[in-house]
Design an enzyme around this catalytic site. Structure first.
Site, PDB file in Angstrom:
ATOM      1  CG  ASP A  35      -2.095  -0.825   1.077  1.00 20.31           C
ATOM      2  OD1 ASP A  35      -2.757  -1.010   0.155  1.00 20.31           O
ATOM      3  OD2 ASP A  35      -2.467  -1.860   2.069  1.00 20.31           O
ATOM      4  CG  ASP A 176      -7.029  -3.741  -0.322  1.00 20.18           C
ATOM      5  OD1 ASP A 176      -7.051  -4.166   0.818  1.00 20.18           O
ATOM      6  OD2 ASP A 176      -6.472  -2.895  -0.799  1.00 20.18           O
TER       7      ASP A 176
HETATM    8  C1  DX5 Z   1      -5.845  -0.573   2.173  1.00 16.34           C
HETATM    9  C2  DX5 Z   1      -5.225  -1.938   3.140  1.00 16.34           C
HETATM   10  C3  DX5 Z   1      -6.219  -2.455   3.885  1.00 16.34           C
HETATM   11  C4  DX5 Z   1      -5.710  -3.668   4.917  1.00 16.34           C
HETATM   12  C5  DX5 Z   1      -6.311  -4.788   4.636  1.00 16.34           C
HETATM   13  O1  DX5 Z   1      -5.740  -0.519   0.854  1.00 16.34           O
HETATM   14  O2  DX5 Z   1      -4.700  -2.719   1.817  1.00 16.34           O
HETATM   15  O3  DX5 Z   1      -7.540  -2.930   3.283  1.00 16.34           O
HETATM   16  O4  DX5 Z   1      -4.326  -3.298   4.998  1.00 16.34           O
HETATM   17  O5  DX5 Z   1      -6.255  -5.670   6.037  1.00 16.34           O
HETATM   18  P1  DX5 Z   1      -7.674  -5.553   6.791  1.00 16.34           P
HETATM   19  O6  DX5 Z   1      -8.057  -6.905   7.135  1.00 16.34           O
HETATM   20  O7  DX5 Z   1      -7.199  -4.874   8.101  1.00 16.34           O
HETATM   21  O8  DX5 Z   1      -8.712  -4.551   6.320  1.00 16.34           O
HETATM   22 ZN    ZN Z   2      -4.438  -2.043  -0.491  1.00 19.18          ZN
END
Ligand code: DX5
Ligand code: ZN
Length: 221
Positions: A35, A176
């Site tokens: 990210d 995601d």
């Molecule tokens: C944002 C990230 C989040 C996260 C996913 O783009 O990719 O969505 O790290 O993990 P959780 O399970 O905490 O939503």
């Molecule tokens: Zn992401």
């Protein structure tokens, strides 16, 4: 379609990064989700150029780079990526989404377009000839640990149906945000095939990475 897991590396316990990457390799993890947040497109800062470079030299697992930055088309050259890697740019982040997709393909990587929960799937129509995957955000981007926006499940099934019916059966769907063991099953049934795994599954505290990976694979099989 092949079901694949892409752990979100921002959810790692940082001092255990090396061991975690080794565990990804031992557990046949298909992608590493990275990210990139610029504090402007989303209200948070995360990983950047040097981290991507370090990750590329640490593992052969392909990267799945999620650009949550304004005007990504002018910043892609700052990052190290290439053949086999996915790069996702947000539809909402630039007036030049088609140019951004072209810039990813020109580097030999696979192009993915991400859409926020409030963006309808019809916005993708004129990009379908040029992309390899769609990233359906199932929470608003910016933070780990949020709750699923339920209306996004319908977007997954409608998109999968549209793609299959219109000659785009090869386009993958990644999800995601709050991809928990329970939600992953619903997302998989709706037609998603790449699962970003974060705090609600692979990094969940009540199991280790091998146990959580096995549990997630069972949810999406
Ligand atoms: C944002 C990230 C989040 C996260 C996913 O783009 O990719 O969505 O790290 O993990 P959780 O399970 O905490 O939503
Ligand atoms: Zn992401």
């Amino acid at each position: 379609m092949n079901k694949q897991i892409s752990p979100s590396i921002m959810c790692v316990a940082w001092l255990e990064l090396k061991e975690t990457i080794k565990a990804f390799e031992e557990n046949g993890i298909e992608y590493i989700h990275v990210d990139i947040m610029d504090g402007s497109f989303v209200p948070n800062f995360t990983l950047g150029t040097d981290f991507v470079k370090a990750l590329k030299s640490a593992t052969n697992i392909p990267l799945d780079i999620h650009m949550m930055i304004e005007n990504p088309e002018s910043k892609l050259d700052w990052f190290q990526f290439g053949e086999g890697d996915y790069v996702a740019v947000h539809y909402e982040s630039t007036p030049h989404i088609h140019r951004a997709v072209g810039a990813i393909k020109a580097r030999g990587a696979k192009a993915m377009v991400a859409i926020n929960p409030g963006t309808p799937i019809c916005m993708l129509e004129n990009l379908l000839d040029d992309i390899d995957a769609v990233l359906i955000m199932t929470v608003n981007p910016g933070f780990a640990g949020q709750k699923l926006v339920k209306a996004t499940l319908k977007k997954i099934s409608e998109l999968r149906e549209y793609l299959d019916a219109n000659g785009y059966g090869h386009i993958e769907i990644e999800v995601d945000g709050n991809v928990s063991f329970e939600n992953a099953r619903l997302m998989s049934d709706a037609g998603a095939n790449i699962f970003v795994a974060g705090t609600s599954s692979i990094f969940a505290k009540d199991g280790n990475l091998a146990e959580n990976t096995a549990k997630l694979r069972d949810s999406i099989k």
